[in-house]
Design a protein around this motif. Sequence first.
Motif, PDB file in Angstrom:
ATOM      1  N   UNK A  17       0.818  -1.269   0.014  1.00 15.28           N
ATOM      2  CA  UNK A  17       0.145  -0.024  -0.002  1.00 15.28           C
ATOM      3  C   UNK A  17       0.885   1.187   0.023  1.00 15.28           C
ATOM      4  N   UNK A  56      -8.346   6.080   7.338  1.00 19.65           N
ATOM      5  CA  UNK A  56      -8.420   6.237   8.876  1.00 19.65           C
ATOM      6  C   UNK A  56      -7.557   7.617   9.210  1.00 19.65           C
ATOM      7  N   UNK A  98      -5.406   9.297  12.634  1.00 18.96           N
ATOM      8  CA  UNK A  98      -4.748   8.907  14.002  1.00 18.96           C
ATOM      9  C   UNK A  98      -4.435   9.938  14.612  1.00 18.96           C
ATOM     10  N   UNK A 107      -6.936   4.691  16.029  1.00 16.76           N
ATOM     11  CA  UNK A 107      -7.184   4.731  14.592  1.00 16.76           C
ATOM     12  C   UNK A 107      -8.767   4.884  14.453  1.00 16.76           C
ATOM     13  N   UNK A 136      -3.901   7.396   7.354  1.00 16.32           N
ATOM     14  CA  UNK A 136      -3.453   6.021   6.990  1.00 16.32           C
ATOM     15  C   UNK A 136      -4.595   5.491   5.969  1.00 16.32           C
ATOM     16  N   UNK A 167      -6.096  -6.375   7.394  1.00 19.66           N
ATOM     17  CA  UNK A 167      -5.767  -5.032   6.810  1.00 19.66           C
ATOM     18  C   UNK A 167      -4.275  -4.628   6.685  1.00 19.66           C
ATOM     19  N   UNK A 168      -3.848  -4.077   5.649  1.00 20.09           N
ATOM     20  CA  UNK A 168      -2.463  -3.865   5.456  1.00 20.09           C
ATOM     21  C   UNK A 168      -2.578  -2.213   5.030  1.00 20.09           C
ATOM     22  N   UNK A 169      -1.625  -1.688   6.103  1.00 22.92           N
ATOM     23  CA  UNK A 169      -1.549  -0.011   6.055  1.00 22.92           C
ATOM     24  C   UNK A 169      -0.572   0.299   5.173  1.00 22.92           C
ATOM     25  N   UNK A 170      -0.781   1.553   4.744  1.00 25.99           N
ATOM     26  CA  UNK A 170       0.297   2.165   3.897  1.00 25.99           C
ATOM     27  C   UNK A 170       1.110   3.109   5.085  1.00 25.99           C
ATOM     28  N   UNK A 171       1.987   3.728   4.677  1.00 28.10           N
ATOM     29  CA  UNK A 171       2.998   4.542   5.370  1.00 28.10           C
ATOM     30  C   UNK A 171       2.435   5.713   6.149  1.00 28.10           C
TER      31      UNK A 171
END
Lengths: 109, 117
Positions: free
Chosen positions: B4, B35, B37, B43, B90, B106-110
């Motif tokens: 991502x 999301x 944060x 989140x 995110x 779920x896989x998050x971006x940076x």
Amino acid sequence: GENVEQHPSTLSVQEGDSAVIKCTYSDSASNYFPWYKQELGKRPQLIIDIRSNVGEKKDQRIAVTLNKTAKHFSLHITETQPEDSAVYFCAAYDYKLSFGAGTTVTVRA
Amino acid sequence: NAGVTQTPKFQVLKTGQSMTLQCAQDMNHNSMYWYRQDPGMGLRLIYYSASEGTTDKGEVPNGYNVSRLNKREFSLRLESAAPSQTSVYFCASSVRTSGRTTTDTQYFGPGTRLTVL
């Protein structure tokens, strides 16, 4: 909607000791409970998860337990190491994920 | 696989300016999420897209709009930025797996760190 409460908000442990983080959820229909670890300035990453048809799951030094009757689940880290220092988030899933507020874990050398 | 990705990494806006945060995933995931944060609040879900062509409001949608451009891309737009939208944003994606119970790993971006002055 789902409400997830997480305790404690901060936790300081001596290296080698155990750390326990507890979460409660409100929606009995929730059926999937992941835990994420977030190091400073980084993205959250999944470290372990548990489904509602399982009571306990272990992966090396980390384990999760789930009590569906009481609607709570916990993360256990044994033999803590400095690299375990991070923010940990629990979450509960019922069509979408709801996250706890997070626990900042500090492992003292 | 890049996983991502998000752009930009950092952004400073003045109150009232608009901008679009971009997100893309190369994992062939069906679902995507935005999301925010904030310290001490975990989140919070802004919007999500369960599949291409659909979007739904999350917990804190006010002041935001989204577009699921195609299966890979999901953008978040701030039409008139406010200081209360200062946050880290995110994007995440997931493939809906199912068995006896549903999981939604779920896989998050940076992340994008946004400051609104």
